[in-house]
Design a protein around this motif. Structure first.
Motif, PDB file in Angstrom:
ATOM      1  N   PRO A  48       2.669  -3.110  -0.159  1.00 46.53           N
ATOM      2  CA  PRO A  48       4.040  -2.669   0.157  1.00 46.53           C
ATOM      3  C   PRO A  48       4.887  -2.406  -1.095  1.00 46.53           C
ATOM      4  CG  PRO A  48       3.702  -4.992   0.734  1.00 46.53           C
ATOM      5  CD  PRO A  48       2.370  -4.455   0.318  1.00 46.53           C
ATOM      6  N   ASN A  49       4.553  -3.071  -2.212  1.00 46.19           N
ATOM      7  CA  ASN A  49       5.362  -2.884  -3.422  1.00 46.19           C
ATOM      8  C   ASN A  49       4.784  -1.840  -4.364  1.00 46.19           C
ATOM      9  OD1 ASN A  49       7.193  -4.958  -2.626  1.00 46.19           O
ATOM     10  ND2 ASN A  49       5.600  -6.440  -3.195  1.00 46.19           N
ATOM     11  N   LYS A  50       3.476  -1.900  -4.535  1.00 47.46           N
ATOM     12  CA  LYS A  50       2.849  -0.933  -5.434  1.00 47.46           C
ATOM     13  C   LYS A  50       2.062   0.047  -4.568  1.00 47.46           C
ATOM     14  CE  LYS A  50       1.613  -4.744  -7.984  1.00 47.46           C
ATOM     15  NZ  LYS A  50       0.656  -5.483  -8.797  1.00 47.46           N
ATOM     16  N   THR A  51       2.663   1.188  -4.286  1.00 47.78           N
ATOM     17  CA  THR A  51       2.080   2.067  -3.268  1.00 47.78           C
ATOM     18  C   THR A  51       0.776   2.719  -3.710  1.00 47.78           C
ATOM     19  OG1 THR A  51       3.503   3.813  -4.063  1.00 47.78           O
ATOM     20  CG2 THR A  51       4.273   2.591  -2.130  1.00 47.78           C
ATOM     21  N   TYR A  52       0.452   2.602  -4.994  1.00 47.12           N
ATOM     22  CA  TYR A  52      -0.823   3.172  -5.429  1.00 47.12           C
ATOM     23  C   TYR A  52      -1.967   2.176  -5.233  1.00 47.12           C
ATOM     24  CZ  TYR A  52      -0.141   0.289  -9.602  1.00 47.12           C
ATOM     25  OH  TYR A  52       0.046  -0.773 -10.436  1.00 47.12           O
ATOM     26  N   VAL A  53      -1.625   0.933  -4.864  1.00 46.75           N
ATOM     27  CA  VAL A  53      -2.660  -0.098  -4.715  1.00 46.75           C
ATOM     28  C   VAL A  53      -3.108  -0.206  -3.256  1.00 46.75           C
ATOM     29  CG1 VAL A  53      -3.135  -2.577  -4.860  1.00 46.75           C
ATOM     30  CG2 VAL A  53      -1.868  -1.437  -6.701  1.00 46.75           C
ATOM     31  N   TYR A  54      -4.421  -0.134  -3.065  1.00 48.79           N
ATOM     32  CA  TYR A  54      -5.008  -0.295  -1.732  1.00 48.79           C
ATOM     33  C   TYR A  54      -5.967  -1.472  -1.746  1.00 48.79           C
ATOM     34  CZ  TYR A  54      -3.046   4.255  -0.720  1.00 48.79           C
ATOM     35  OH  TYR A  54      -2.171   5.295  -0.523  1.00 48.79           O
ATOM     36  N   ARG A  55      -5.914  -2.285  -0.688  1.00 51.12           N
ATOM     37  CA  ARG A  55      -6.860  -3.399  -0.561  1.00 51.12           C
ATOM     38  C   ARG A  55      -7.878  -3.030   0.513  1.00 51.12           C
ATOM     39  NH1 ARG A  55      -2.354  -5.528  -2.217  1.00 51.12           N
ATOM     40  NH2 ARG A  55      -2.586  -6.606  -4.222  1.00 51.12           N
ATOM     41  N   TYR A  82     -13.912  -0.641 -10.919  1.00 51.85           N
ATOM     42  CA  TYR A  82     -12.809   0.318 -10.828  1.00 51.85           C
ATOM     43  C   TYR A  82     -11.510  -0.392 -10.439  1.00 51.85           C
ATOM     44  CZ  TYR A  82     -10.245   4.586  -9.810  1.00 51.85           C
ATOM     45  OH  TYR A  82      -9.314   5.601  -9.825  1.00 51.85           O
ATOM     46  N   GLY A  83     -11.628  -1.362  -9.520  1.00 53.55           N
ATOM     47  CA  GLY A  83     -10.452  -2.134  -9.135  1.00 53.55           C
ATOM     48  C   GLY A  83      -9.898  -2.899 -10.327  1.00 53.55           C
ATOM     49  N   GLN A  84     -10.797  -3.472 -11.088  1.00 50.76           N
ATOM     50  CA  GLN A  84     -10.421  -4.259 -12.252  1.00 50.76           C
ATOM     51  C   GLN A  84      -9.681  -3.426 -13.299  1.00 50.76           C
ATOM     52  OE1 GLN A  84     -13.687  -6.675 -13.443  1.00 50.76           O
ATOM     53  NE2 GLN A  84     -13.197  -6.559 -15.624  1.00 50.76           N
ATOM     54  N   ILE A  85     -10.124  -2.202 -13.546  1.00 50.31           N
ATOM     55  CA  ILE A  85      -9.465  -1.410 -14.601  1.00 50.31           C
ATOM     56  C   ILE A  85      -8.215  -0.713 -14.102  1.00 50.31           C
ATOM     57  CG2 ILE A  85     -11.598  -1.061 -15.906  1.00 50.31           C
ATOM     58  CD1 ILE A  85     -11.754   1.755 -14.860  1.00 50.31           C
ATOM     59  N   THR A  86      -8.060  -0.563 -12.771  1.00 48.62           N
ATOM     60  CA  THR A  86      -6.861   0.123 -12.288  1.00 48.62           C
ATOM     61  C   THR A  86      -5.819  -0.851 -11.764  1.00 48.62           C
ATOM     62  OG1 THR A  86      -7.927   0.479 -10.136  1.00 48.62           O
ATOM     63  CG2 THR A  86      -8.041   2.281 -11.738  1.00 48.62           C
ATOM     64  N   VAL A  87      -6.229  -1.969 -11.144  1.00 50.66           N
ATOM     65  CA  VAL A  87      -5.269  -2.921 -10.585  1.00 50.66           C
ATOM     66  C   VAL A  87      -5.341  -4.268 -11.304  1.00 50.66           C
ATOM     67  CG1 VAL A  87      -4.538  -4.137  -8.491  1.00 50.66           C
ATOM     68  CG2 VAL A  87      -5.354  -1.778  -8.340  1.00 50.66           C
ATOM     69  N   ALA A  94      -9.090  -4.771  -4.505  1.00 51.53           N
ATOM     70  CA  ALA A  94      -7.873  -3.959  -4.646  1.00 51.53           C
ATOM     71  C   ALA A  94      -8.135  -2.879  -5.690  1.00 51.53           C
ATOM     72  CB  ALA A  94      -6.707  -4.832  -5.092  1.00 51.53           C
ATOM     73  N   ILE A  95      -7.912  -1.624  -5.312  1.00 51.58           N
ATOM     74  CA  ILE A  95      -8.120  -0.529  -6.260  1.00 51.58           C
ATOM     75  C   ILE A  95      -6.937   0.428  -6.237  1.00 51.58           C
ATOM     76  CG2 ILE A  95     -10.644  -0.560  -5.886  1.00 51.58           C
ATOM     77  CD1 ILE A  95     -10.177   2.208  -4.445  1.00 51.58           C
ATOM     78  N   GLU A  96      -6.814   1.224  -7.272  1.00 48.44           N
ATOM     79  CA  GLU A  96      -5.845   2.312  -7.219  1.00 48.44           C
ATOM     80  C   GLU A  96      -6.469   3.415  -6.379  1.00 48.44           C
ATOM     81  OE1 GLU A  96      -4.599   3.862 -11.002  1.00 48.44           O
ATOM     82  OE2 GLU A  96      -3.545   5.555 -10.076  1.00 48.44           O
ATOM     83  N   GLY A  97      -5.715   3.871  -5.362  1.00 44.23           N
ATOM     84  CA  GLY A  97      -6.255   4.883  -4.465  1.00 44.23           C
ATOM     85  C   GLY A  97      -5.243   5.957  -4.166  1.00 44.23           C
TER      86      GLY A  97
END
Lengths: 527, 527
Positions: free
Chosen positions: A64-71, A118-123, A175-178
């Motif tokens: 909800p806060n970081k809209t680029y983050v998807y779990r 990928y999750g680690q380097i983006t989130v 959690a990744i940037e998506g």
């Protein structure tokens, strides 16, 4: 002139971190698609490959806060990962249970690690793994990251609780940037196509929009699971031979050949040894470099070995393909074929082709192609896939009475212990001639079947039209019969009756029946 | 239900051994092509990238006894590989001097090792490396194989002799299973296209058929060599930031940002820190996980940083492209453009486009596309390359007065510290929108230039036709002048002379000159 080059070594984790594009993680949209895919494929490998009817749930939540983050959370009811293997299986690139000769969706030992990396380097959040093996008394939970430089897992947290419900399976949460907006269509299509080839699975998918897609199991029958197999002599190389010799417990060349390979056996091993002048009693571990080279070449060239077996493969089966296509696409016609195994570099491979036509399928300008490899849907790079070449170039659809736009879908499934993918992203299959030919034969088979169906359908429609025409004449014939009956009170034979009737009808419909010389003509043309 | 999974780890060497197809080693023909390519690219990286005019010789010999065995030898006059690095550089996968931010042909640290590995598994002979660095007193020779399971070199032989001629460079000799018949056309094309973009190189290629191809240097000017560069903040991720912080000698966030990145500097670093409420004096090594995540995001989103520099890149340059195209294709028209740098994920990239038309070029149904990335010719998978999309879909060639079949070739070169290849085989470039647009602009530029040339050529041809027509009138004009001269013995001015002459000519050619009202009209229309 600068000549001081800095040499260094990188770990496989760093290699794929630097080149994540080639594993399908090119940008946030593509990475979201690829992540769902890798986790779902692991979930299926852990269930149907082990005889378990899959129960898979997928959910994607937007932060909800970081809209680029998807779990992303994927849960299965599979065999689970043993406690001691969890860290490496999720935190070490090129560590896997799939480095055996067996048909699996995964091949490279990369998928889940790439998602976590990928999750680690983006989130930057650790991945969460919950798993229990069958009959495990405990359920374990891990929080894991990857030490990219060293290619080893970092376990940030480990806990367990009692497994009171005898649950088994795995839950992975990353959690990744998506970019759901851009990935949405592909992800939905991916899940739908997965459901087509796994009609024995329950799949529930909750999207970031809160939409819930449910694919209910429509059949309880699982295809026989794939099994591990021995190498075939035609698929061997020098390095593999050396590795096999260093591991074998056999003492003689004859034993080694008859026991460690498939397609050989004692009689063929003897014949091979005699033909090539090897010593059957030589200890394979003492063979010289030249002997080994000669042996590899001879093994590859000897054409009397039995074909590689295919009973260790797990095709979908034509029945399940038809069920899958019917339940998801709702067509008016469906057919499928599982072809006989073929051999590619010592590996057996099976091609299956399905066809669906009409009904709820929208007419399209080119056949809708549903590509699968080892039961994985392939969605990207369609134009560079061998199946696309077959469907778009090799087949003249006019020959099968298909005129585009037409409501037609073609499913192509290739399964084997080795799939000639064009890249580690597993998106398209190379144009291997034997495979191209096999797919073409398969497509021709189902296309003929469709052609027959369409011809029969057309014939039935024509017959119906003719019957309707005849029915229109019934009143006339009836009145003719009345006239005839009145003028002939005594019994007559059939021929006389027919010809009398025919004359009466013909007199009345001179124009429209002028080409018919006997009533039999009309009857025959309706059959 | 089988649940006993065998988990294990494999080395990067074993990974690429198992998946050699994805590195371009799919079969003997393709492997022969790929081997030549990898060795030639290393040879060029060792020469022109270090300011040395390349002298490259390539030879392929067929084994007289084993016709499937080919011995490839590639020799260069480059900087050489330091003695202590030779074993790892040729015998350890993912060991390289190319893991820096610099434009190189190699990227993955795979090429030469894959050639040696493929040779090892198909033929089994060790690779032979001879090398001397600049000013080395000795020339070293190694025989090397790869321990695939452990991913480490096996040195079978090492020797040296005095370097009496001050030679420097590297010679690599590898025996592999190949198929020259099938690879021939691609290998010849590869060497030819390499010559197009390296007109400053001497390249000699001896084929297994004994044919000798010589590409003589046509220019002594080298493009400025590429240089290593610092990362740009827009190309950063969490993992890279952590690695940079662990290595930096700076003590404050302000120093770290202004010294370790390109495109930042003190003023911009201060503005960035103020805008995002960071502490300029914080020691970067003490930042929390949340701070780091916030920092990465802010670095990526701050749009006041200077663009990534491009002066560290080494484009070919429009002059060399024109020279290369002219000397190899012998066209009647050639043009080229080096576009301004663009930015892709924090890396700068330069697109160059050349065009060649007519002359010795054969007319083709679609433009002949010559693709290059970091000066490497790309020959396979053309249809899935972004440049193919531009040339075949985006451009309406009719607009540029090109009607196919036409004798036209388009060269597209993309250079940068990061190339969005679709796979480790380095065969095609992904459809990155900014790149697609840039290539399209470049093609439009040279296509316009061709259009102007063709228009000018047509105009010149027309002018020539007109001049010829006028010349035909010369006898008439001459006789008219005679008539005039006879009737006017006294001097007249030019205007009078012209109008008198014009009348005389016009009277004689009333029909063909009826649209011309003054002699000036004719003169102007010829210019």
């Amino acid at each position: 002139m600068s000549t001081a080059e800095k040499f260094r070594s990188i770990s496989p984790a760093e290699f794929f971190y630097r080149n994540k594009e080639i594993a399908g993680f090119a940008n946030p949209a593509r990475a979201l698609y690829q992540s769902v895919r890798e986790l779902v494929e692991n979930a299926l490998d852990a269930t149907d490959s082990h005889g378990i009817l899959p129960e898979i749930s997928i959910s994607i939540d937007r932060d909800p806060n970081k809209t680029y983050v998807y779990r992303i959370t994927v849960k299965d009811n599979g065999i689970g990962v043993p406690e001691n293997y969890v860290p490496d299986a999720f935190g070490r690139v090129l560590f896997s249970s799939k480095y055996v000769l067996r048909q699996t969706r995964g091949l490279f030992g990369l998928g889940a690690k790439m998602v976590i990396l990928y999750g680690q380097i983006t989130v930057g959040e650790p991945a969460e793994i919950v798993s229990a093996t069958i009959n495990s008394k405990k359920i374990y939970k891990y929080k894991i990251m990857i030490d990219i430089k060293e290619n080893k897992p970092i376990v940030l947290e480990k806990s367990w609780w009692p497994n009171k419900t005898s649950w088994h399976g795995t839950i992975v949460k990353v959690a990744i940037e998506g970019d759901w907006g851009k990935a949405r269509q592909k992800v939905l299509e991916y899940v739908k196509r997965t459901a087509i080839v796994t009609p024995y699975a329950n799949i529930v998918f909750r999207t970031p929009d809160g939409e819930i897609k449910i694919y209910q199991r429509v059949v309880d029958k699982l295809p026989p699971p794939p099994r591990e197999t021995k190498p075939h002599p035609h698929g061997i190389d020098l390095e593999m031979l050396k590795a096999m010799i260093s591991e074998t417990k056999t003492q003689t060349l004859l034993d080694f050949l008859s026991e460690e390979f498939q397609g050989v056996g004692r009689v063929l091993a003897e014949r091979f040894i005699t033909k090539n002048n090897f010593d059957p009693n030589a200890n394979p571990k003492t063979l010289s470099k030249d002997d080994l080279e000669k042996l590899v070449r001879a093994l590859k060239e000897f054409n009397e070995f039995r074909k590689p077996r295919s009973d260790h493969l797990s095709p979908i089966g034509s029945d399940l393909i038809k069920i899958g296509l019917s339940s998801i696409l709702k067509p008016e016609f469906v057919d499928a074929i599982t072809r006989k195994p073929i051999v590619y570099e010592g590996h057996s491979m099976i091609v299956e082709v399905g066809i669906a036509y009409g009904g709820a399928i929208e007419p399209v300008e080119e056949p809708l192609l549903l590509r699968f490899a080892n039961k994985i849907p392939l969605l990207y790079d369609e134009k560079s896939d061998v199946a696309w070449k077959v469907v778009s170039e090799n087949i003249d659809w006019g020959y099968y009475d298909i005129v585009f736009p037409a409501p037609i879908a073609i499913l192509v499934h290739v399964c084997g212990t080795k799939i000639p993918y064009k890249g580690v992203g597993k998106e398209s299959i190379a144009e291997v001639p034997i495979l191209e030919n096999e797919i073409e034969e398969g497509v021709r088979h189902v296309a003929r079947s469709l052609k027959l169906y369409l011809a029969r359908k057309q014939k039935e429609e024509e017959a119906a039209r003719k019957a309707i025409t005849l029915i229109k004449y019934i009143p006339e014939i009836a009145s003719a019969l009345v006239v005839f009956a009145k003028s002939n009170p005594e019994p007559v034979n059939v021929e006389t009756l027919e010809s009398k009737l025919f004359e009466l009808v013909k007199n009345r419909f001179r124009d429209s029946l002028k080409n018919i010389s006997s009533p039999r003509d009309v009857v025959l043309s309706v059959e």
